[in-house]
Design a protein around this motif. Structure first.
Motif, PDB file in Angstrom:
ATOM      1  N   ASP A   1      28.142  37.977  34.837  1.00 27.61           N
ATOM      2  CA  ASP A   1      27.141  38.612  34.377  1.00 27.61           C
ATOM      3  C   ASP A   1      27.368  40.197  33.613  1.00 27.61           C
ATOM      4  N   ARG A   2      28.496  40.477  34.067  1.00 19.51           N
ATOM      5  CA  ARG A   2      28.909  41.909  33.579  1.00 19.51           C
ATOM      6  C   ARG A   2      30.312  42.175  33.219  1.00 19.51           C
ATOM      7  N   GLY A   3      31.289  41.220  33.461  1.00 20.00           N
ATOM      8  CA  GLY A   3      32.499  41.185  32.738  1.00 20.00           C
ATOM      9  C   GLY A   3      33.603  41.829  33.880  1.00 20.00           C
ATOM     10  N   ILE A   4      34.478  42.482  33.494  1.00 22.02           N
ATOM     11  CA  ILE A   4      35.606  42.865  34.321  1.00 22.02           C
ATOM     12  C   ILE A   4      34.747  43.808  35.586  1.00 22.02           C
ATOM     13  N   ASP A   5      35.230  43.579  36.723  1.00 25.96           N
ATOM     14  CA  ASP A   5      34.581  44.477  37.722  1.00 25.96           C
ATOM     15  C   ASP A   5      35.379  45.871  37.989  1.00 25.96           C
ATOM     16  N   VAL A   6      34.806  46.975  37.433  1.00 25.89           N
ATOM     17  CA  VAL A   6      35.560  48.176  36.963  1.00 25.89           C
ATOM     18  C   VAL A   6      35.781  48.865  38.596  1.00 25.89           C
ATOM     19  N   VAL A   7      34.845  48.659  39.445  1.00 27.49           N
ATOM     20  CA  VAL A   7      34.931  49.138  40.699  1.00 27.49           C
ATOM     21  C   VAL A   7      36.280  48.589  41.431  1.00 27.49           C
ATOM     22  N   ARG A   8      36.261  47.524  41.401  1.00 26.15           N
ATOM     23  CA  ARG A   8      37.262  46.730  42.216  1.00 26.15           C
ATOM     24  C   ARG A   8      38.746  47.125  41.532  1.00 26.15           C
ATOM     25  N   LEU A   9      38.947  47.120  40.016  1.00 31.50           N
ATOM     26  CA  LEU A   9      39.761  47.558  39.427  1.00 31.50           C
ATOM     27  C   LEU A   9      40.265  48.932  39.910  1.00 31.50           C
ATOM     28  N   GLU A  10      39.426  49.895  39.858  1.00 33.25           N
ATOM     29  CA  GLU A  10      39.928  51.255  40.651  1.00 33.25           C
ATOM     30  C   GLU A  10      40.669  50.992  41.963  1.00 33.25           C
ATOM     31  N   GLN A  11      39.825  50.377  42.791  1.00 35.70           N
ATOM     32  CA  GLN A  11      40.530  49.997  43.937  1.00 35.70           C
ATOM     33  C   GLN A  11      41.892  49.553  43.973  1.00 35.70           C
ATOM     34  N   LEU A  12      42.130  48.737  43.318  1.00 39.51           N
ATOM     35  CA  LEU A  12      43.300  47.836  42.890  1.00 39.51           C
ATOM     36  C   LEU A  12      44.451  48.821  42.646  1.00 39.51           C
ATOM     37  N   LEU A  13      44.161  49.589  41.482  1.00 43.49           N
ATOM     38  CA  LEU A  13      44.903  50.719  40.811  1.00 43.49           C
ATOM     39  C   LEU A  13      45.357  51.655  42.101  1.00 43.49           C
ATOM     40  N   GLN A  14      44.443  51.927  42.858  1.00 44.26           N
ATOM     41  CA  GLN A  14      44.830  53.062  43.870  1.00 44.26           C
ATOM     42  C   GLN A  14      45.802  52.336  45.003  1.00 44.26           C
ATOM     43  N   GLN A  15      45.507  51.071  45.262  1.00 41.13           N
ATOM     44  CA  GLN A  15      46.402  50.455  46.202  1.00 41.13           C
ATOM     45  C   GLN A  15      47.769  49.844  45.936  1.00 41.13           C
ATOM     46  N   ASN A  16      47.970  49.766  44.514  1.00 41.50           N
ATOM     47  CA  ASN A  16      49.344  49.160  43.984  1.00 41.50           C
ATOM     48  C   ASN A  16      49.638  49.789  42.729  1.00 41.50           C
ATOM     49  N   LYS A  17      51.127  49.664  42.620  1.00 45.83           N
ATOM     50  CA  LYS A  17      51.707  50.206  41.279  1.00 45.83           C
ATOM     51  C   LYS A  17      51.472  49.087  40.323  1.00 45.83           C
ATOM     52  N   VAL A  18      50.590  49.444  39.371  1.00 44.22           N
ATOM     53  CA  VAL A  18      50.358  48.493  38.344  1.00 44.22           C
ATOM     54  C   VAL A  18      51.011  48.890  37.073  1.00 44.22           C
ATOM     55  N   ARG A  19      52.032  48.212  36.340  1.00 41.07           N
ATOM     56  CA  ARG A  19      52.588  48.504  35.412  1.00 41.07           C
ATOM     57  C   ARG A  19      51.681  48.563  34.029  1.00 41.07           C
ATOM     58  N   ALA A  20      51.073  47.201  34.086  1.00 40.74           N
ATOM     59  CA  ALA A  20      50.185  47.007  32.688  1.00 40.74           C
ATOM     60  C   ALA A  20      49.034  46.124  33.186  1.00 40.74           C
ATOM     61  N   ALA A  21      47.804  46.239  32.597  1.00 42.06           N
ATOM     62  CA  ALA A  21      46.779  45.281  32.618  1.00 42.06           C
ATOM     63  C   ALA A  21      46.506  44.588  31.452  1.00 42.06           C
ATOM     64  N   VAL A  22      46.416  43.051  31.483  1.00 40.03           N
ATOM     65  CA  VAL A  22      46.141  42.315  30.301  1.00 40.03           C
ATOM     66  C   VAL A  22      44.568  41.833  30.383  1.00 40.03           C
ATOM     67  N   LEU A  23      43.768  42.525  29.453  1.00 41.31           N
ATOM     68  CA  LEU A  23      42.333  42.157  29.940  1.00 41.31           C
ATOM     69  C   LEU A  23      41.716  41.634  28.625  1.00 41.31           C
ATOM     70  N   VAL A  24      40.830  40.940  28.815  1.00 39.73           N
ATOM     71  CA  VAL A  24      40.031  40.248  27.718  1.00 39.73           C
ATOM     72  C   VAL A  24      38.612  40.798  27.826  1.00 39.73           C
ATOM     73  N   PRO A  25      38.206  41.887  27.583  1.00 38.57           N
ATOM     74  CA  PRO A  25      36.940  42.462  27.763  1.00 38.57           C
ATOM     75  C   PRO A  25      35.821  41.861  26.846  1.00 38.57           C
ATOM     76  N   ASN A  26      36.152  41.442  25.648  1.00 37.25           N
ATOM     77  CA  ASN A  26      35.336  40.699  24.794  1.00 37.25           C
ATOM     78  C   ASN A  26      35.284  39.326  25.053  1.00 37.25           C
ATOM     79  N   PHE A  27      34.648  38.843  25.655  1.00 37.32           N
ATOM     80  CA  PHE A  27      34.060  37.307  25.931  1.00 37.32           C
ATOM     81  C   PHE A  27      35.364  36.661  26.480  1.00 37.32           C
ATOM     82  N   ASN A  28      35.427  36.828  27.917  1.00 35.54           N
ATOM     83  CA  ASN A  28      36.635  36.423  28.740  1.00 35.54           C
ATOM     84  C   ASN A  28      36.403  34.754  28.600  1.00 35.54           C
ATOM     85  N   ASN A  29      37.788  34.349  28.640  1.00 29.80           N
ATOM     86  CA  ASN A  29      38.120  32.957  28.539  1.00 29.80           C
ATOM     87  C   ASN A  29      38.320  32.516  29.975  1.00 29.80           C
TER      88      ASN A  29
END
Ligand SMILES: Cc1ncc(COP(=O)(O)O)c(C=O)c1O
Length: 468
Positions: A222-250
């Motif tokens: 109902d609202r797309g990418i979970d941005v709260v969880r995304l922030e937590q994940l980036l805090q906990q892990n070293k993430v080089r890149a994010a591949v995201l489909v914000p406009n109409f996730n498949n």
């Protein structure tokens, strides 16, 4: 076929084709008898048959009405949490191999049916370019792509308020090559890449091929990418890149709103994570309102945008692009060493089409048709499938995501559907580790009609058979 069955069949077809829509009154028994040359008893029998099938409903003293299907329950949110890991989905290739047949009703394929795309105009543009400029059409294209096409793409972005120079655009063989080049350019094997869960299996395969690790952030129906969880994940892990489909996730068809787009970009900028934005469905908002690109909010130059004409003009011409910000030169080198360039003729033909035709008019029609198909698909599933089936409510794009009752073995349903000549996409294709075993994706790209109605009924029967 008995007389009443013949009449029931005709009424069923009118319902399937939308001549008679949910809530509308069927012709009266007298009218049916008169117009079809049958007795009143036969007309009653035909209506009773439709009632038994759940297609019609009798209302006291008013006659028979087309039954509105009960709305489908919303899809459940994904909650699984995992550490970064390598992609392991052993069934993925087998399933894709099984779907590589040309005789299937292609409900597995997130494409618009040929009749929704401007085939005649594109054919005319291809012929025109070949006749008028054979030299250029048959020669190597410049590695970055033909300037006419890159200018047209840049103009379309300008209309959205996104400043992109033609020089920043590299033409690729579809969005898939754009994504692969972007990943190859900014990562080294062993890096962690964030993706949505669920997400398009092509993204997962590109990540697996490059020896990268994957970390999944939920995409909420109902609202797309979970941005709260995304922030937590980036805090906990070293993430080089994010591949995201914000406009109409498949496969969900969900949309990430502007405020969340800005929040996720701020998180990625804070944690030095490069954003690879996949916007292949950006033009396909069912409301008609084109959502913004992440690129529009990119203050730090961290976004690489990938897209293509596959979903809006032609998947087979294989024309896409990547806009690389500071990585443009590196991407261009990667492009040159992989395929030198994209075939000239499709590039020239699309540039010609965009110059000559009203693309916005075509897109308006396409969006309306997809919204209508999606609505009919919902109704068909509600009418024919087991009651506890849940469905996403797409805001755009080309797919519908279903969650089936726990007793149904989706892999067995997928195989039974294949045997009946219907292609579907089992849910596990859309996860890095074979999750979503209870889900199925269907294409919204096929206009509703007899064939779709029959297919939905058949799939519903196959699913119901497993419940017994
Ligand atoms: C999210 C997403 N990205 C990329 C692609 C691939 O697009 P193309 O056919 O332009 O390579 C698809 C195709 O289904 C897709 O769903």
């Amino acid at each position: 076929m008995l007389l009443y069955e013949e009449l029931a069949h005709q009424l069923r077809t009118q319902i399937a084709q939308g001549t008679l829509r949910a809530g509308e009154r069927l012709p009266s028994i007298r009218q049916l008898a008169l117009h079809h040359g049958v007795s009143a008893a036969t007309a009653v029998q035909a209506c009773l048959q439709l009632e038994r099938e759940g297609l019609a409903q009798a209302r006291p003293r008013s006659g028979y009405f087309v039954r509105a299907a009960a709305p489908l329950a919303p899809i459940a949110r994904s909650t699984r949490r995992r550490a970064p890991g390598t992609i392991s989905n052993p069934m993925l290739q087998d399933v894709l191999d099984m779907l590589a047949r040309s005789d299937l009703l292609p409900l597995h394929s997130a494409n618009a049916a040929a009749e929704l795309l401007p085939q005649a105009a594109l054919t005319a543009s291809l012929t025109h370019c070949l006749r008028r400029t054979p030299q250029s059409a048959l020669d190597y294209a410049p590695p970055q792509g033909h300037l006419e096409l890159r200018r047209q793409i840049a103009q379309r972005y300008a209309q959205l308020g996104v400043a992109v120079a033609a020089d920043e655009i590299i033409v690729t063989a579809g969005a898939m090559e754009a994504l692969s080049l972007a990943l190859r350019t900014v990562t080294t094997p062993g890096d962690v890449v964030l993706v949505e869960s669920p997400t398009y299996h092509g993204i997962l395969q590109a990540i697996a091929t490059l020896g990268l690790k994957v970390l999944e952030v939920p995409n909420l129906p109902d609202r797309g990418i979970d941005v709260v969880r995304l922030e937590q994940l980036l805090q906990q892990n070293k993430v080089r890149a994010a591949v995201l489909v914000p406009n109409f996730n498949n496969p969900l068809g969900s949309l990430t709103e502007d405020a969340d787009k800005q929040a996720l970009l701020a998180s990625c900028a804070r944690h030095n994570t490069i954003v690879i934005e996949d916007d292949v469905y950006g033009e396909l908002a069912w409301s008609g309102q084109r959502p913004s690109l992440l690129r529009r909010w990119d203050k730090h130059g961290i976004v690489i945008t990938c897209s293509s004409f596959s979903k809006i003009l032609s998947p087979g011409l294989r024309v896409g692009w990547v806009i690389g910000s500071e990585w443009t030169d590196a991407l261009l080198r990667a492009k040159y060493f992989s395929t030198v360039g994209v075939a000239s003729l499709p590039q020239l033909a699309i540039a010609h089409y965009l110059h000559r035709h009203d693309m916005e008019r075509h897109l308006r029609r396409l969006r309306r048709a997809l919204a209508d198909n999606g609505q009919r698909l919902h109704e068909g599933i509600a009418r024919y499938w087991p009651q506890q089936t849940r469905a996403s409510t797409p805001r755009g794009g080309l797919s519908l995501w279903l969650q089936l009752p726990p007793d149904i073995d989706v892999q067995a349903l997928f195989e039974a559907a294949l045997a009946a000549g219907i292609g579907t996409s089992p849910g596990m294709l859309f996860s890095s580790r074979g999750d979503y075993a209870d889900c199925l994706r269907l294409s919204c790209g096929m206009p509703w009609g007899d064939t779709m109605d029959r297919a939905m009924r058949r799939l519903g029967q196959l699913a119901a058979r497993q419940l017994r």
